[in-house]
Design an enzyme around this catalytic site. Structure first.
Site: not given
Length: 410
Positions: A81, A128
């Site tokens: 990410k 998340d």
């Protein structure tokens, strides 16, 4: 749209032919991948992550080859990410300072005359886990404050990993993922912060496009590595939450490969399978999963498809799988076992979802009809992305060492 749904082992699979054909966005094309990769090469610690071949596993499952892009070593973040968060932050800062991102280097952006201005740029996001960690790390790279909000049920270990990665202030809310995104957006408006979110909706599309463009570094590396091996993938399995990574990578391969695009399978947790449900609805529109779904695949626990990737996922994928949690757990154990002389891969719940789905489709007799529909056979060359390592170490231990979420017996 012509579609057919099959079910086996509690796994639901839709195969379809699309009645639509969306244009692949410019942000997902080869030129966009070159731009993001040019930026990432400037970051300290950048290197291509390994493309791991698993020949023993492939032979045991009756296919020609399985290749896995192992993102657990990306910038020491244990997940991919950081690619999206850092590139989007770079583009936002360039825009805020009136700089041309095509001509501005990281070194120029970090010059003394820009540092004070950059330090006043505050970022906020909902996550998340892995996206927030990437944004926190990027905040440290550029010297920006970051606020991160996490949905109810988030594991404290993931929250602490976000704090350890950079300067982020992290709060676990009492809200679902979608409601946490809405809360982060509210905070950005209220405080004048930059919202850096990896999903899109009406009026919020540019920044998610930059995030997805950042992910294309991973896809372009994989394609380059496959070419070096003389391999061409016939099948692409992609895990999806909102579908940002999946849609971007699929769009990139569709642009690069044209008519030779790999058959693509989208894998989601059954609890929050918003893309699967959207395809099942058959009206061409994206649909949400309501409430507060619970799944061990924390990085995929998202209830609403990303607006800018949904048309690509709808039109360019051939199969959609809605999977119980044991599928991801099975994939984690397959990776950890290291078949024969194959290397061991440490993959978390979200990273291993595709391996779980693939290995069950190939190995189980109940999945024969689905396997044949997908065209998986001895000539198949499959590409997977293990998008995270053991981001929840305690959960990883319980699944891999203690057998939590067991695979149903034959």
């Amino acid at each position: 749209m012509e579609k057919e749904e099959k079910q086996a082992l509690g796994i639901h699979v839709i195969s379809k032919t699309s009645a639509w054909k969306a244009e692949i966005p410019e942000a997902f094309r080869q030129d966009a991948a070159l731009a993001s990769r040019s930026f990432h090469r400037q970051l300290a610690g950048y290197q291509k992550t390994e493309l791991v071949a698993l020949p023993a596993l492939a032979a045991s499952l009756g296919v020609k080859a399985i290749y896995v892009k192992d993102e657990s070593k990306r910038f020491s973040l244990n997940a991919f990410k950081g690619l999206g968060g850092s590139y989007a932050m770079f583009r936002i800062l360039c825009e805020s300072l009136g700089l041309d991102p095509e001509k501005t280097t990281l070194e120029e952006l970090q010059k003394e005359e820009n540092r004070d201005k950059i330090s006043k740029c505050v970022f906020v996001t909902a996550t998340d886990g892995n996206h927030g960690r990437g944004v926190s790390w990027a905040g440290g790279v550029f010297g920006c404050p970051v606020h991160v909000y996490m949905p109810v049920g988030s594991v404290e270990a993931r929250a602490q990993a976000i704090r350890n990665a950079g300067p982020a202030q992290v709060t676990i809310t009492d809200k679902s993922y979608d409601d946490t995104v809405a809360f982060a957006m509210e905070q950005s408006r209220k405080n004048g912060w930059h919202l850096i979110q990896d999903t899109a909706w009406d009026g919020y599309e540019t920044i998610p496009s930059w995030i997805i463009q950042g992910y294309l570094t991973m896809a372009s590396e994989a394609r380059e590595q496959l070419k070096e091996l003389g391999a061409e993938p016939t099948h692409l399995f992609l895990q999806a939450g909102v579908g940002a990574m999946a849609g971007g990578v699929l769009g990139y391969f569709a642009d690069c490969c044209g008519e030779k695009k790999p058959t693509t399978v989208i894998v989601e947790p059954a609890a929050s399978d918003c893309i699967f449900r959207s395809v099942k609805a058959g009206d061409g529109r994206a649909h949400s999963v309501e409430g507060s779904p619970v799944t061990i695949m924390a990085g995929l626990n998202c209830g609403t498809p990303c607006k800018i990737t949904w048309p690509v996922l709808r039109d360019y994928a051939e199969f959609y799988m809605s999977c119980p949690d044991f599928v991801a757990a099975h994939g984690m154990r397959v990776y950890a076992a290291g078949k024969g002389t194959d290397p061991v891969i440490v993959s978390g719940e979200s990273g291993a979802a595709t391996m779980g789905a693939l290995s069950l489709v190939l190995a189980r007799e109940e999945m024969r009809e689905i396997r044949e529909a997908m065209g998986l056979n001895e000539e198949s060359v499959i590409l997977l992305f293990s998008s995270e390592g053991d981001t929840d170490p305690e959960g990883y231990r319980k699944i891999v060492e203690e057998g939590a979420y067991p695979t149903p017996s034959r």
